[in-house]
Design a protein around this motif. Sequence first.
Motif, mmCIF file in Angstrom:
data_model
loop_
_atom_site.group_PDB
_atom_site.id
_atom_site.type_symbol
_atom_site.label_atom_id
_atom_site.label_comp_id
_atom_site.label_asym_id
_atom_site.label_seq_id
_atom_site.Cartn_x
_atom_site.Cartn_y
_atom_site.Cartn_z
ATOM 1 N N SER A 372 0.829 -1.208 0.000
ATOM 2 C CA SER A 372 0.000 0.000 0.000
ATOM 3 C C SER A 372 0.861 1.254 0.000
ATOM 4 C CB SER A 372 -0.924 0.032 1.221
ATOM 5 O OG SER A 372 -1.891 -0.993 1.153
ATOM 6 N N GLY A 373 0.228 2.359 -0.367
ATOM 7 C CA GLY A 373 0.883 3.657 -0.341
ATOM 8 C C GLY A 373 -0.037 4.686 0.292
ATOM 9 N N GLU A 374 -0.128 5.878 -0.323
ATOM 10 C CA GLU A 374 -1.167 6.874 -0.049
ATOM 11 C C GLU A 374 -0.932 7.794 1.135
ATOM 12 O OE1 GLU A 374 -4.126 7.584 1.880
ATOM 13 O OE2 GLU A 374 -5.173 8.692 0.337
ATOM 14 N N ILE A 375 -0.281 7.337 2.210
ATOM 15 C CA ILE A 375 -0.283 8.121 3.449
ATOM 16 C C ILE A 375 0.976 8.978 3.636
ATOM 17 C CG2 ILE A 375 -1.835 6.522 4.617
ATOM 18 C CD1 ILE A 375 0.600 5.334 6.062
ATOM 19 N N HIS A 376 1.935 8.925 2.696
ATOM 20 C CA HIS A 376 3.157 9.726 2.730
ATOM 21 C C HIS A 376 4.040 9.367 3.923
ATOM 22 C CE1 HIS A 376 0.308 12.776 0.666
ATOM 23 N NE2 HIS A 376 0.673 11.823 -0.165
ATOM 24 N N LEU A 377 3.891 8.165 4.405
ATOM 25 C CA LEU A 377 4.685 7.627 5.499
ATOM 26 C C LEU A 377 5.027 6.179 5.167
ATOM 27 C CD1 LEU A 377 2.364 8.838 8.411
ATOM 28 C CD2 LEU A 377 4.625 9.804 7.905
ATOM 29 N N ALA A 378 5.993 5.632 5.872
ATOM 30 C CA ALA A 378 6.323 4.213 5.749
ATOM 31 C C ALA A 378 5.935 3.505 7.037
ATOM 32 C CB ALA A 378 7.817 4.023 5.477
ATOM 33 N N THR A 379 5.328 2.332 6.904
ATOM 34 C CA THR A 379 4.949 1.549 8.071
ATOM 35 C C THR A 379 4.694 0.117 7.636
ATOM 36 O OG1 THR A 379 3.475 1.483 10.007
ATOM 37 C CG2 THR A 379 2.461 1.986 7.886
ATOM 38 N N ARG A 380 4.371 -0.719 8.598
ATOM 39 C CA ARG A 380 3.975 -2.090 8.292
ATOM 40 C C ARG A 380 2.920 -2.530 9.296
ATOM 41 N NH1 ARG A 380 6.190 -6.596 10.942
ATOM 42 N NH2 ARG A 380 7.556 -6.107 12.712
ATOM 43 N N ALA A 381 2.195 -3.578 8.946
ATOM 44 C CA ALA A 381 1.137 -4.082 9.819
ATOM 45 C C ALA A 381 1.006 -5.580 9.624
ATOM 46 C CB ALA A 381 -0.188 -3.390 9.519
ATOM 47 N N GLU A 382 0.330 -6.219 10.585
ATOM 48 C CA GLU A 382 0.039 -7.651 10.510
ATOM 49 C C GLU A 382 -1.398 -7.876 10.948
ATOM 50 O OE1 GLU A 382 2.828 -9.725 12.928
ATOM 51 O OE2 GLU A 382 4.559 -9.241 11.676
ATOM 52 N N MET A 383 -2.021 -8.881 10.373
ATOM 53 C CA MET A 383 -3.344 -9.305 10.801
ATOM 54 C C MET A 383 -3.325 -10.811 10.984
ATOM 55 S SD MET A 383 -7.126 -8.836 9.023
ATOM 56 C CE MET A 383 -6.859 -10.047 7.736
ATOM 57 N N GLY A 384 -3.936 -11.263 12.076
ATOM 58 C CA GLY A 384 -4.031 -12.687 12.331
ATOM 59 C C GLY A 384 -2.907 -13.193 13.199
ATOM 60 N N ALA A 420 -10.078 -4.901 15.200
ATOM 61 C CA ALA A 420 -10.319 -6.266 14.730
ATOM 62 C C ALA A 420 -11.687 -6.330 14.077
ATOM 63 C CB ALA A 420 -10.215 -7.267 15.882
ATOM 64 N N PRO A 421 -11.832 -5.748 12.857
ATOM 65 C CA PRO A 421 -13.131 -5.798 12.188
ATOM 66 C C PRO A 421 -13.575 -7.206 11.829
ATOM 67 C CG PRO A 421 -11.464 -4.762 10.806
ATOM 68 C CD PRO A 421 -10.850 -4.965 12.125
ATOM 69 N N VAL A 422 -12.616 -8.148 11.698
ATOM 70 C CA VAL A 422 -12.940 -9.567 11.535
ATOM 71 C C VAL A 422 -12.585 -10.267 12.842
ATOM 72 C CG1 VAL A 422 -12.501 -11.676 10.235
ATOM 73 C CG2 VAL A 422 -12.487 -9.466 9.052
ATOM 74 N N LYS A 423 -13.596 -10.815 13.487
ATOM 75 C CA LYS A 423 -13.396 -11.408 14.806
ATOM 76 C C LYS A 423 -12.322 -12.495 14.765
ATOM 77 C CE LYS A 423 -15.944 -13.434 18.698
ATOM 78 N NZ LYS A 423 -17.273 -13.897 19.179
ATOM 79 N N GLY A 424 -11.391 -12.429 15.709
ATOM 80 C CA GLY A 424 -10.329 -13.415 15.807
ATOM 81 C C GLY A 424 -9.088 -13.090 14.993
ATOM 82 N N TYR A 425 -9.130 -11.951 14.266
ATOM 83 C CA TYR A 425 -7.992 -11.566 13.434
ATOM 84 C C TYR A 425 -7.618 -10.111 13.721
ATOM 85 C CZ TYR A 425 -8.842 -15.866 10.866
ATOM 86 O OH TYR A 425 -9.011 -17.196 10.524
ATOM 87 N N PRO A 426 -6.980 -9.867 14.851
ATOM 88 C CA PRO A 426 -6.629 -8.485 15.213
ATOM 89 C C PRO A 426 -5.597 -7.897 14.265
ATOM 90 C CG PRO A 426 -5.561 -10.056 16.683
ATOM 91 C CD PRO A 426 -6.504 -10.849 15.844
ATOM 92 N N ILE A 427 -5.682 -6.573 14.074
ATOM 93 C CA ILE A 427 -4.732 -5.835 13.252
ATOM 94 C C ILE A 427 -3.785 -5.079 14.176
ATOM 95 C CG2 ILE A 427 -4.485 -3.913 11.627
ATOM 96 C CD1 ILE A 427 -7.250 -4.710 10.515
ATOM 97 N N ARG A 428 -2.498 -5.179 13.882
ATOM 98 C CA ARG A 428 -1.494 -4.482 14.687
ATOM 99 C C ARG A 428 -0.534 -3.748 13.758
ATOM 100 N NH1 ARG A 428 -2.201 -9.509 17.101
ATOM 101 N NH2 ARG A 428 -2.995 -9.445 19.263
ATOM 102 N N ILE A 429 -0.262 -2.483 14.078
ATOM 103 C CA ILE A 429 0.686 -1.661 13.328
ATOM 104 C C ILE A 429 2.037 -1.745 14.021
ATOM 105 C CG2 ILE A 429 1.109 0.590 12.286
ATOM 106 C CD1 ILE A 429 -1.590 -0.631 11.513
ATOM 107 N N HIS A 430 3.096 -2.021 13.261
ATOM 108 C CA HIS A 430 4.433 -2.200 13.831
ATOM 109 C C HIS A 430 5.426 -1.219 13.208
ATOM 110 C CE1 HIS A 430 3.265 -5.904 15.833
ATOM 111 N NE2 HIS A 430 2.802 -6.384 14.680
ATOM 112 N N PRO A 431 6.481 -0.872 13.943
ATOM 113 C CA PRO A 431 7.564 -0.073 13.338
ATOM 114 C C PRO A 431 8.267 -0.870 12.241
ATOM 115 C CG PRO A 431 7.717 -0.080 15.751
ATOM 116 C CD PRO A 431 6.727 -1.146 15.378
ATOM 117 N N LEU A 432 8.901 -0.151 11.329
ATOM 118 C CA LEU A 432 9.775 -0.815 10.364
ATOM 119 C C LEU A 432 10.948 -1.446 11.095
ATOM 120 C CD1 LEU A 432 10.133 1.868 7.517
ATOM 121 C CD2 LEU A 432 8.292 0.214 7.883
ATOM 122 N N PRO A 433 11.564 -2.462 10.527
ATOM 123 C CA PRO A 433 12.778 -3.015 11.140
ATOM 124 C C PRO A 433 13.821 -1.923 11.377
ATOM 125 C CG PRO A 433 12.043 -4.395 9.313
ATOM 126 C CD PRO A 433 11.193 -3.163 9.280
ATOM 127 N N GLY A 434 14.330 -1.858 12.592
ATOM 128 C CA GLY A 434 15.347 -0.872 12.943
ATOM 129 C C GLY A 434 14.810 0.492 13.335
#
Length: 473
Positions: A372-384, A420-434
């Motif tokens: 994804s792009g759009e937000i003029h920032l760099a990040t990462r996320a995980e779900m599940g 967690a819009p889908v039950k049992g699959y939480p979304i978490r935003i994480h820093p980039l490595p480093g």
Amino acid sequence: MTAEFGAARLGPILYYRGYDDGVLKLAALVLLPIGEAPKTLRADGTDHDPSCLREIGRNAIWRFDFTLPEGAGGYSYGGEVYPVQTELTDDLRIAFLSCNGEEEGDLDRDEDERNAMWARMCESHKKAPFALLLQGGDQIYADEATQGHPLSDQWPDKVERPHSAADLEDLADHLRQRFAERYVQALFGESPAWIMSRVPTLAIWDDHDICDGWGSLYRSRTYSEVGQCLFRVAREMYLLFQHAATEADIPDLFLDASGTSLSWERGLPGVQFLAPDLRAERGRRRVMGANGWSATQAMSPGETHTFVISSVPLLGPRLSLVERFMLVIPWMQKYEDDLRDQWQSRAHREEWARMLKQALKWRQRAPVTVLSGEIHLATRAEMGSADSRIHQLVASGIAHRAPPKGYARSLGTLAGLGDAPVKGYPIRIHPLPGQRHRYTAERNFLELKRSQGRWSAIWHLEDSGATPSLALD
């Protein structure tokens, strides 16, 4: 009277068409003054004839269609040789970028400053070649294209009515030339042109490829005659410059033969790329219409890895909380369309959950990574969880200058609430490595790398340099 789009000699730019039985299918686009014939393009021992796609201002846009077999060194145009990576079955490098411009004054920026991260991508390519360039939206910023014509000069704040069909066609001609100026800057600057003549590109569009907030503005603006003229021209120019295509090519390049949705999918050996069109059918209460959803549900995940290009982040913070504040704070209401643009808007929550469930279906077949792009920032996320995890990698702002670090920190605080819009699959935003914070406010692009069958990701940041590698399982 519209200032004419001046004559130029530019190109070639490469476009990825597909891969079949060891053969890479490509198109190359060149721009020349009207009346001037293209030079010779030679590939795999054969000279190829071009077709003229259309004329704009004083220029004609030409396309060559050709193939390169595995092991071929590249192609030549006008006697100059352009190496292309055709060894695609084993180790592989892919670049991903978004947000190639800015809302105001982009045409007047210093080219070296504007394209600094493009230059860094070129240097990276020289060390180890990229096989594909994925562009995730906002490849141009067309917001100022409406200026300079009486029908559109104050749009969308004020909606003018054309007096005749001729007035509307005059607007279309004005917009066509203003869009073309921006595409010339985006594609044919020294560094972008260098790498895009050697690395085939695949692109999905977002709002600035039309105008800021297209689809999240009120219907009285977007469905006015001026609004529909703007969309028609933006779509035509997106097809032309981002896909080297015209209306006749739609059934061969996109999943919806009608062209209502411009969703697409492509593959390389061992990997699949899925790109739902999140813009063509967008409205204030929907992200995709029936055609877009039909195309998305027809997409096939890859055997070993699937990359899903979502022009706005699929995994994100609870923006619905911010939207509630807007109802009571008048000065914040001008940002409403910016939040409506996101999957996480309260107006799209049911559709967001539907898309997340679709991604989880693909995850049952193969690992899934969302780009994804759009937000003029760099990040990462995980779900599940570990056995059904979906990664999201956001690389946004190859040319758009980063917002203040305080904005990034505030967004990171909001992201800490989780969702967690889908039950049992939480979304978490994480820093980039480093990195310490969830969002990094630096211009950037993303490197995807397959080594010995395993994929990883590295962000290239303007100030911090390359991040440590992130494994994608």
